[in-house]
Design an enzyme around this catalytic site. Structure first.
Site, short mmCIF file in Angstrom:
data_model
loop_
_atom_site.label_atom_id
_atom_site.label_comp_id
_atom_site.label_asym_id
_atom_site.label_seq_id
_atom_site.Cartn_x
_atom_site.Cartn_y
_atom_site.Cartn_z
N SER A 29 60.02 73.50 47.99
CA SER A 29 59.51 72.13 47.98
C SER A 29 59.49 71.60 49.41
O SER A 29 59.53 72.38 50.37
CB SER A 29 60.34 71.26 47.05
OG SER A 29 59.71 70.02 46.84
N ASN A 30 59.44 70.30 49.57
CA ASN A 30 59.43 69.69 50.91
C ASN A 30 60.22 68.39 50.87
O ASN A 30 60.76 68.01 49.84
CB ASN A 30 57.98 69.47 51.35
CG ASN A 30 57.22 68.64 50.33
OD1 ASN A 30 57.52 67.49 50.11
ND2 ASN A 30 56.23 69.26 49.68
N ARG A 31 60.28 67.72 51.99
CA ARG A 31 61.16 66.54 52.11
C ARG A 31 60.54 65.25 51.61
O ARG A 31 61.08 64.17 51.84
CB ARG A 31 61.58 66.36 53.57
CG ARG A 31 62.44 67.48 54.10
CD ARG A 31 62.91 67.14 55.51
NE ARG A 31 63.44 68.31 56.19
CZ ARG A 31 64.66 68.79 55.96
NH1 ARG A 31 65.46 68.21 55.11
NH2 ARG A 31 65.06 69.86 56.62
#
Ligand code: C5P
Length: 396
Positions: free
Chosen positions: A208-210
């Site tokens: 995923s990402n932030r």
């Protein structure tokens, strides 16, 4: 915008009366004029002095003589109010309002106002579920009162159940939504995506990402508060689900694509604020992958480009998070994805981009117009983006 609005906040005799302080405080801080009316029972639970201090305005209590000059003045306030909210509302006030009884200042105010009335019930489960209360609530709904459904949780009796005053965020959200009726996005169907998608590696791991989802949620709420009918397609976030919005929860880019395709045909506007993963593992393992000394190499493939491939008769808005050549890269995406405009975000700037409450963005439209905005709270960025949406809608 809710600043400069006038609200009457009615408080009745429930243990949840103390929570009305938070409502009064948040509204006052948002620039709303809050006029509090407390029933006799309410002041047994909390002092009017508290509300006087929070709102900076005199508090009307039912200890006053109804024939006094003050009460007449108060009826004119009922006429001037943009909204009346009763939170918490007991079974008793709900019954009186349903019967149209002019007993006490709060009932008189509700009878005298033409403003929308919101009711946030708080009571024991059995009282709430009682057919008498339910009938009364149905009557009020039929008269266009907005009922903010109570939550389930710990009640005054110490037991768990339905009847707890709705979450304060939901109450404030409902107030904002009602005040925004007839706004500049009234009846527009707006689809917003938010959050970072999660692409599974195995049953417990994902890529995923932030992204926090804050920008997308701010857009969805701002559109709701300008009268729009909003669908929020969201990847997992830690944010509370906003009220008055159709929330569709997804995990992966593929699921997000499906949800966007389902919502797009009736949309007037699609705003893709989600950080969609660009790559996903080619295959998600069925079982949890074991740790081995040799390490692990994942094979990745591209996810579908949702924004690039979706077609339809709606305003298309994208976001671009860039760490270099902001304008150049954003322009390229704008062209590639055939957007009406793009909101470019320099993620190297401080307090801007992923996870923060503020954002510094540049809006670039398909005619090449560039609008550099200062660092602003995400909610204000959302309103600037929606200002552009309104412009585009008026041209389309
Ligand atoms: O990933 P990229 O920088 O190209 O993302 C720019 C825009 O495209 C964003 O609005 C994002 O939501 C959207 N996007 C998409 N589908 C993807 C990747 C990004 O719709 N697979």
């Amino acid at each position: 915008m809710i600043s400069n609005k006038t609200i009457i906040l009615g408080i009745t005799g429930s243990i949840a009366a103390y929570k009305a302080t938070e409502i009064a405080s948040q509204l006052t801080q948002a620039g709303v004029e809050v006029n509090v009316i407390m029933t006799k029972e309410a002041i047994e639970f909390i002092s009017p002095v508290t509300f006087r201090a929070i709102t900076g305005k005199p508090v009307v209590t039912e200890m006053f003589d109804l024939a006094s000059e003050f009460s007449i003045e108060h009826i004119s306030l009922a006429k001037a109010a943009d909204i009346v909210i009763i939170a918490p509302a007991t079974a008793n006030i709900i019954a009186k309002l349903a019967a149209g009884i002019a007993d006490g200042m709060l009932c008189c105010t509700v009878l005298a106002t033409k403003a929308p009335v919101l009711i946030a019930p708080a009571m024991e489960t059995n009282m709430y579920n009682n057919p008498a209360t339910q009938d009364n609530l149905s009557k009020l709904k039929a008269r266009n009162f907005v009922i903010i459904a109570p939550a389930t949780g710990r009640l005054a009796s110490g037991k768990e159940g339905l009847g707890r005053l709705a979450d304060i965020n939901d109450i404030i959200g409902s107030i904002r939504q009602v005040l925004g009726r007839g706004g500049d996005l009234a009846d527009k169907d707006i689809v917003v995506t938010a959050g970072g998608t999660q692409e599974p590696i195995d049953p417990v791991r994902y890529i995923s990402n932030r992204s926090s989802g804050k920008m997308g949620y701010a857009l969805a709420e701002a559109a709701r508060d300008r009268g729009a009918k909003v669908t929020l397609i969201t990847a997992p976030t830690s944010l509370p689900e906003p009220v008055g919005i159709n929330v569709v929860k997804v995990n992966t880019a593929q699921e997000m694509r499906q949800a966007v395709e389902n919502a797009a045909p009736q949309a007037d506007v699609l705003i893709m604020a989600a950080a969609v993963a660009d790559y996903r593992p080619t295959k998600a393992a069925k079982d949890k992958i074991k740790k081995v000394e040799a390490g692990l190499t994942l094979e990745m493939e591209c996810t579908p480009d949702i924004l690039g491939s979706i077609k339809g008769n709606f305003i298309k808005v994208g976001f671009a998070a860039e760490s270099s050549n902001l304008v150049e890269n954003a322009r390229e995406k704008l062209k590639q994805k055939r957007l009406d405009f793009i909101v470019a975000n320099d993620i190297t700037a401080s307090d801007s981009g992923f996870g923060t409450d503020t954002n510094q963005v540049t809006i670039i439209d398909h005619e090449g117009k560039i609008d550099d905005l200062p660092l602003l709270p995400k909610r204000e960025v959302a309103d600037k983006v929606l200002d552009r949406v309104v412009e585009f809608l008026s041209k389309s």
